[in-house]
Design an enzyme around this catalytic site. Structure first.
Site, PDB file in Angstrom:
ATOM      1  CB  THR A 184      -0.666  -0.009   1.137  1.00 54.12           C
ATOM      2  OG1 THR A 184      -0.222   0.111   2.354  1.00 54.12           O
ATOM      3  CG2 THR A 184      -1.819  -1.164   1.125  1.00 54.12           C
ATOM      4  CE  LYS A 185       3.492   1.730   4.773  1.00 52.59           C
ATOM      5  NZ  LYS A 185       2.684   0.659   5.186  1.00 52.59           N
TER       6      LYS A 185
END
Length: 384
Positions: A184-185
C-alpha cells in the site's frame, strides 16, 4: 447516485518496466539478495541523500536492526507515538527496551513538548513516526536528542518521498531512518523496506546483523587471499531483501516523483471539494515540508454529526468506497496492557483523535473523477 465500480482505499501502480525487470532477474539465475539489491540500495541512497542505505525485508526489520545495532536494550527507554502500527512498539520490546508513549500534537505527529516531559535518565532514543507522510517537527526532536544525548530513529513507513526543510526524509540528521515498501505504500516492492544512516559504523553493524550476523554477502565470500570464507560475527537476523523484490523497487523509485506529484494533485482536489464542509477537518500541508500524501485522512467533527465513524465508514462502503483508519492507538491493544509506559493516560489527545480519523482513497492511478465522487459521497453522508 448511479452504479459505479468499487473504489479501493489503495491500489499499487505497477508498470511494464517492473514486470520486465523481474523477468530479467528470474532469468539471471540470481533471485535472492544480489546485484539488483545492491543497485536498488545505491539508487535509493542517492535519491534521499543518505550516506548509507540497506535494503531489508520490511520497515519492521529496519527498525529492529537500527535499535539493535545502536545497542539499545534492557534498562533503556525509547519514546514513541501512540498513533502508529504495532510494529513500532514491538521492535522496541524485541530488543528488550521499554517503550514510553508521548502524546501527539494537532497534526497527529509526536508533540515535542510531550516528548520532553517523558524523558528520564533511562531514555536512550526517540522514535518518531511521520503519520500519513507528514513529517514530524524534526528540528525540535533533534534539539531534544542533542540536549539529552539521545539517539533518533525515524519510522518513515509512510514517508518515502516526503521532505523536511527541503531535505528528503532519510537524508537528515537522525541516526537511522526506516522505510516501508509494503503493497500500500508510495513505493512498493510487495513486501520490503530500506534503512538509511549517515554513520558508516552503524551501517556496517546493521549490514552484518541483517543476514544472520555473517561477515560477507553470499555473492562476495572470497577473502583477499582468494579463498571462499565468511564468519558469523554476531547473533543476527534474517532481514535481507531479495533481487526479485529489488527489481520492482528500482523502477518504483524512478517513478516515485511522478507518484508524489499525482498524490499531491489528487489531495488538492480533495481539499478543494471538502474545504467548506464544516462537519469535518481536511489534512493540510504546513510550510517547510513536502507531504508525501501516503494517506488522505480526514477528521470527523463528531459534535456536528448524527452518526459516528463506524456508520460513516459503512455509508461510504454502501456507495462503493473503501476506507481505512490509521491507527488504533497503542494503549487499546491487549498485548500492551501490562506496560506502564503505554498507558492511555499518557496520550489523551491521541485517544480523543482516534474516533475521528478516516483515511479516504488515494493512489497515483486514481482518476480525478473518482476523487470528486468520493468527496461528493462524503458530503452527502455527513449532511444526511
Amino acid at each position: 447516485m448511479s452504479e459505479r465500480p468499487y473504489i479501493p482505499y489503495n491500489r499499487p501502480t505497477i508498470g511494464e518496466e517492473e514486470i520486465a525487470e523481474v523477468a530479467d532477474t528470474l532469468r539471471s539465475g540470481w533471485i535472492t539478495s544480489g546485484p539488483k539489491t545492491a543497485q536498488f540500495e545505491a539508487e535509493f541512497r542517492t535519491y534521499v541523500g543518505a550516506a548509507h542505505a540497506l535494503a531489508v525485508n520490511s520497515c519492521t526489520g529496519g527498525l529492529h536492526l537500527a535499535l539493535a545495532a545502536l545497542g539499545i536494550g534492557p534498562g533503556d527507554e525509547v519514546i514513541t507515538t501512540p498513533l502508529t502500527f504495532c510494529a513500532t512498539v514491538n521492535t522496541i520490546l524485541q530488543v528488550g527496551a521499554t517503550p514510553v508513549l508521548a502524546d501527539v500534537g494537532d497534526d497527529g505527529n509526536l508533540d515535542p513538548e510531550s516528548v520532553a516531559a517523558r524523558i528520564t535518565p533511562r531514555t536512550r532514543a526517540l522514535l518518531p513516526v511521520h503519520l500519513g507522510g507528514l513529517p514530524c517537527d524534526m528540528d525540535a526532536l533533534w534539539r531534544l536528542a542533542r540536549e539529552h544525548g539521545l539517539k533518533v530513529v525515524e519510522d518513515a513507513a509512510h514517508a518515502v518521498g516526503s521532505h523536511y526543510r527541503g531535505i528528503p526524509i532519510g537524508g537528515g540528521r537522525s541516526d537511522a531512518v526506516a522505510f516501508s515498501f509494503y503493497a500500500t505504500k508510495n513505493l512498493t516492492t510487495g513486501e520490503g523496506g530500506m534503512v538509511t544512516t549517515p554513520h558508516q559504523e552503524l551501517a556496517e553493524r546493521m549490514r552484518v546483523l541483517c543476514l544472520h550476523g555473517i561477515s560477507r554477502d553470499a555473492w562476495n565470500r572470497y577473502a583477499e587471499h582468494g579463498n571462499w570464507y565468511y564468519e558469523v560475527q554476531a547473533c543476527g537476523f534474517k532481514y535481507n531483501l531479495s533481487d526479485v523484490q529489488a527489481a520492482i523497487g528500482i523502477h518504483q523509485l524512478r517513478k516515485l516523483e511522478k507518484f508524489i506529484e499525482a498524490r499531491a494533485r489528487l489531495a488538492a482536489v480533495y481539499e478543494e471539494e471538502l474545504r467548506e464542509v464544516e462537519e469535518l477537518e481536511a489534512p493540510v500541508e504546513p510550510p517547510g515540508v513536502r507531504h508525501g500524501w501516503h494517506l488522505y485522512a480526514v477528521r470527523l467533527r463528531l459534535e456536528k454529526l448524527r452518526l459516528n465513524r463506524d456508520a460513516f465508514i459503512r455509508a461510504l462502503g454502501e456507495r462503493g468506497i473503501g476506507t481505512s483508519v490509521h491507527f488504533i492507538p497503542i494503549p487499546m491493544h491487549p498485548a500492551y496492557a501490562g506496560h506502564a509506559g503505554l498507558s492511555s493516560e499518557q496520550c489523551p489527545r491521541a485517544m480523543a483523535l482516534y474516533p475521528r480519523l478516516v483515511s479516504l482513497p488515494l493512489y497515483p492511478a486514481m482518476p480525478e473523477e473518482q476523487v470528486r465522487y468520493v468527496a461528493a459521497a462524503v458530503k452527502e453522508v455527513v449532511r444526511a
